[in-house]
Design a protein around this motif. Structure first.
Motif, mmCIF file in Angstrom:
data_model
loop_
_atom_site.group_PDB
_atom_site.id
_atom_site.type_symbol
_atom_site.label_atom_id
_atom_site.label_comp_id
_atom_site.label_asym_id
_atom_site.label_seq_id
_atom_site.Cartn_x
_atom_site.Cartn_y
_atom_site.Cartn_z
ATOM 1 N N ARG A 197 0.703 -1.294 -0.288
ATOM 2 C CA ARG A 197 -0.229 -0.146 -0.028
ATOM 3 C C ARG A 197 0.750 1.403 0.099
ATOM 4 O O ARG A 197 0.734 2.393 -1.027
ATOM 5 N N MET A 198 1.981 1.532 0.719
ATOM 6 C CA MET A 198 2.613 2.488 0.530
ATOM 7 C C MET A 198 3.767 2.281 -0.419
ATOM 8 O O MET A 198 4.834 3.554 -0.562
ATOM 9 N N GLY A 199 4.183 1.536 -1.056
ATOM 10 C CA GLY A 199 5.316 1.566 -2.327
ATOM 11 C C GLY A 199 5.994 1.092 -1.819
ATOM 12 O O GLY A 199 7.503 0.977 -2.855
ATOM 13 N N ILE A 200 6.401 -0.137 -1.098
ATOM 14 C CA ILE A 200 7.906 -0.443 0.267
ATOM 15 C C ILE A 200 7.817 -1.748 -0.418
ATOM 16 O O ILE A 200 6.641 -2.359 -0.456
ATOM 17 N N ALA A 201 8.486 -2.210 -1.797
ATOM 18 C CA ALA A 201 9.428 -3.816 -1.546
ATOM 19 C C ALA A 201 9.409 -4.088 -0.809
ATOM 20 O O ALA A 201 10.802 -3.949 0.732
ATOM 21 N N ALA A 202 8.772 -5.498 0.303
ATOM 22 C CA ALA A 202 8.751 -5.978 1.361
ATOM 23 C C ALA A 202 9.266 -7.154 1.149
ATOM 24 O O ALA A 202 8.835 -8.171 0.050
ATOM 25 N N THR A 203 10.508 -7.577 1.875
ATOM 26 C CA THR A 203 10.714 -8.927 1.988
ATOM 27 C C THR A 203 10.079 -10.229 3.244
ATOM 28 O O THR A 203 10.922 -9.495 3.691
ATOM 29 N N ILE A 204 10.020 -10.879 3.238
ATOM 30 C CA ILE A 204 9.459 -11.402 4.740
ATOM 31 C C ILE A 204 9.791 -13.439 4.488
ATOM 32 O O ILE A 204 9.498 -13.741 3.438
ATOM 33 N N VAL A 205 10.346 -13.150 5.509
ATOM 34 C CA VAL A 205 11.301 -14.127 6.070
ATOM 35 C C VAL A 205 10.224 -15.354 6.760
ATOM 36 O O VAL A 205 10.321 -14.835 7.902
ATOM 37 N N VAL A 206 9.551 -16.627 6.757
ATOM 38 C CA VAL A 206 9.044 -17.491 7.416
ATOM 39 C C VAL A 206 10.235 -18.935 7.575
ATOM 40 O O VAL A 206 10.213 -19.000 6.461
ATOM 41 N N PRO A 207 9.579 -19.441 9.101
ATOM 42 C CA PRO A 207 10.010 -21.057 8.946
ATOM 43 C C PRO A 207 8.789 -21.548 8.381
ATOM 44 O O PRO A 207 7.750 -21.559 7.591
ATOM 45 N N ALA A 208 9.675 -23.011 8.116
ATOM 46 C CA ALA A 208 8.707 -23.543 7.074
ATOM 47 C C ALA A 208 7.419 -24.295 7.783
ATOM 48 O O ALA A 208 6.668 -24.650 7.351
ATOM 49 N N ALA A 209 7.688 -23.894 8.939
ATOM 50 C CA ALA A 209 6.364 -24.532 10.122
ATOM 51 C C ALA A 209 5.395 -23.812 9.926
ATOM 52 O O ALA A 209 4.478 -23.628 10.804
ATOM 53 N N ALA A 210 5.472 -22.338 9.447
ATOM 54 C CA ALA A 210 4.318 -21.852 8.901
ATOM 55 C C ALA A 210 3.238 -21.742 9.157
ATOM 56 O O ALA A 210 3.428 -22.613 8.001
ATOM 57 N N PRO A 211 2.139 -21.472 8.863
ATOM 58 C CA PRO A 211 0.675 -21.856 8.218
ATOM 59 C C PRO A 211 0.787 -21.609 7.536
ATOM 60 O O PRO A 211 1.318 -20.331 6.145
ATOM 61 N N GLU A 212 0.474 -23.116 6.406
ATOM 62 C CA GLU A 212 0.063 -22.621 4.590
ATOM 63 C C GLU A 212 -0.325 -21.178 4.025
ATOM 64 O O GLU A 212 -0.530 -20.551 3.133
ATOM 65 N N ARG A 213 -1.194 -21.024 4.646
ATOM 66 C CA ARG A 213 -2.067 -19.823 4.569
ATOM 67 C C ARG A 213 -1.642 -19.298 5.587
ATOM 68 O O ARG A 213 -2.208 -17.840 3.880
ATOM 69 N N SER A 214 -0.713 -18.409 5.842
ATOM 70 C CA SER A 214 -0.097 -17.346 6.819
ATOM 71 C C SER A 214 0.760 -16.913 5.006
ATOM 72 O O SER A 214 0.872 -16.401 4.651
ATOM 73 N N LYS A 215 1.715 -18.354 4.389
ATOM 74 C CA LYS A 215 3.011 -18.259 3.532
ATOM 75 C C LYS A 215 1.514 -17.548 2.047
ATOM 76 O O LYS A 215 2.134 -16.576 1.579
ATOM 77 N N GLN A 216 0.311 -17.867 2.191
ATOM 78 C CA GLN A 216 -0.295 -17.626 0.908
ATOM 79 C C GLN A 216 -0.757 -16.575 0.405
ATOM 80 O O GLN A 216 -0.258 -15.653 -0.111
ATOM 81 N N ARG A 217 -1.391 -15.952 2.193
ATOM 82 C CA ARG A 217 -1.525 -15.067 1.894
ATOM 83 C C ARG A 217 -0.339 -13.720 2.089
ATOM 84 O O ARG A 217 -0.492 -12.646 1.443
ATOM 85 N N ILE A 218 1.107 -13.805 1.984
ATOM 86 C CA ILE A 218 2.242 -13.213 2.084
ATOM 87 C C ILE A 218 2.046 -12.952 0.388
ATOM 88 O O ILE A 218 2.549 -11.773 -0.070
ATOM 89 N N ARG A 219 1.804 -13.745 0.492
ATOM 90 C CA ARG A 219 2.777 -13.689 -1.419
ATOM 91 C C ARG A 219 0.982 -12.624 -2.045
ATOM 92 O O ARG A 219 1.763 -12.221 -2.780
ATOM 93 N N ASP A 220 -0.149 -13.215 -1.683
ATOM 94 C CA ASP A 220 -1.274 -12.514 -2.361
ATOM 95 C C ASP A 220 -0.711 -11.170 -2.327
ATOM 96 O O ASP A 220 -0.885 -10.011 -2.402
ATOM 97 N N GLY A 221 0.046 -10.423 -1.305
ATOM 98 C CA GLY A 221 -0.150 -8.817 -0.570
ATOM 99 C C GLY A 221 1.025 -8.665 -1.725
ATOM 100 O O GLY A 221 1.858 -7.645 -0.880
#
Length: 323
Positions: free
Chosen positions: A92-116
């Protein structure tokens, strides 16, 4: 000892984030009042656009960046909710973001991060996630820490300002602890509104980094194992530990099974959908009532609702709902 943030910091943050986050409601819960035998008020951070409280601190932090930092982009580590909110707000603010998550993070959360629209990096575990984020920082990205940052703490503290204003009769407030930024900011705000309010931190077994830090008098690394991945900080910081030591009545630790039972109780009695990080407040509330009695108003910060029906069904099958 790390310096605590002040109520002035939180008021400044409130001005910065106004119009960029939801001012969530605080409501009485007749169902939980009857269930627990004490007046209960709920702060509904589950109604934030990201489904959790995280936008408060993230907006306050990102709006402080210089133009050069915004152009370079940001990196952060997340167990799920922080990354979801970061991806949404950064785009929303026009800033490129890299998000690092552990493999055990919920798959839904990973997908929502990608979708974001964020660049998602999935690594082996939480320790590897922090190491990866440091490598990204070395490439020039600005590291936005999920909890070890005064601006993040102050942003989260705006929740406490709102809760105190909307529920002035609060006597005890329960706040979940992952890295400790939420409980820190909320405690500063609530104590400024009324020093008599008791603020209680809540953790789950296997995500009890703050409890261990308080016992040791310093941050102690842990290997998170709780189902509550959003509470799974591998270590708290000197800054959040200082706030917990100075401001919290106690930190209560409950089992994963009790947190799942609490999720079900909140769904059935308050008609709210929450994740284990909020479900854990129910068994902790029973402990607070045992210690303090049934007078006064108990405030529960429903910090997030990013769990799926499938997850809850699996947890109920594993643990039952009688904890």
């Amino acid at each position: 000892m790390s310096s605590l943030i002040t109520i002035a910091d939180i008021h400044r943050a409130a001005g910065v984030i106004a119009g960029h986050v939801v001012r969530t409601p605080a409501v009485a819960s007749p169902g939980l009042t009857a269930h627990l035998g004490r007046l209960v008020a709920l702060k509904l951070e589950i109604l934030q656009e990201s489904g959790c409280f995280k936008p408060r601190g993230i907006v306050n932090k990102l709006r402080s960046l210089s133009e050069a930092e915004r152009v370079q982009g940001v990196v952060t580590v997340s167990g799920g909710n922080h990354g979801i909110a970061m991806a949404m707000i950064a785009r929303r603010m026009g800033i490129a973001a890299t998000i690092v998550v552990p493999a055990a993070a919920p798959e839904r959360s990973k997908q929502r991060i990608r979708d974001g629209g964020a660049n998602l990096l999935v690594v082996e575990d939480v320790s590897a996630a922090f190491a990866t984020a440091e490598a990204e920082r070395a490439r020039g990205l600005t590291y936005v820490h999920a909890y070890d940052d005064p601006l993040t703490i102050a942003g989260h503290g705006t929740l406490g300002l709102e809760f105190a204003a909307d529920a002035p009769d609060l006597t005890d407030v329960l706040v979940s602890i992952g890295g400790g930024a939420l409980s820190a900011g909320v405690a500063v705000a609530l104590k400024a509104a009324n020093p008599a309010i008791r603020v209680w931190g809540v953790e789950t077994e296997g995500a009890d980094a703050m409890t261990r830090a308080i016992a040791a008098g310093r941050p102690v690394p842990i290997k998170p194992s709780s189902i509550s991945s959003t509470l799974g900080a591998p270590v708290v910081s000197d800054l959040t530990l200082a706030h917990a030591t100075a401001l919290l009545e106690d930190v209560l630790v409950v089992s994963d099974a009790a947190a799942v039972a609490g999720m079900v109780t909140i769904a059935e009695e308050a008609r709210c959908w929450v994740e284990p990080a909020a479900g854990c407040l129910i068994p902790a509330a029973r402990t607070v009532i045992e210690r303090t009695g049934n007078q006064g108003t108990l405030g529960l910060v429903l910090c997030g609702g990013n769990a799926t029906v499938e997850q809850l069904a699996g947890w109920v099958a594993r643990f039952g709902t009688g904890a």
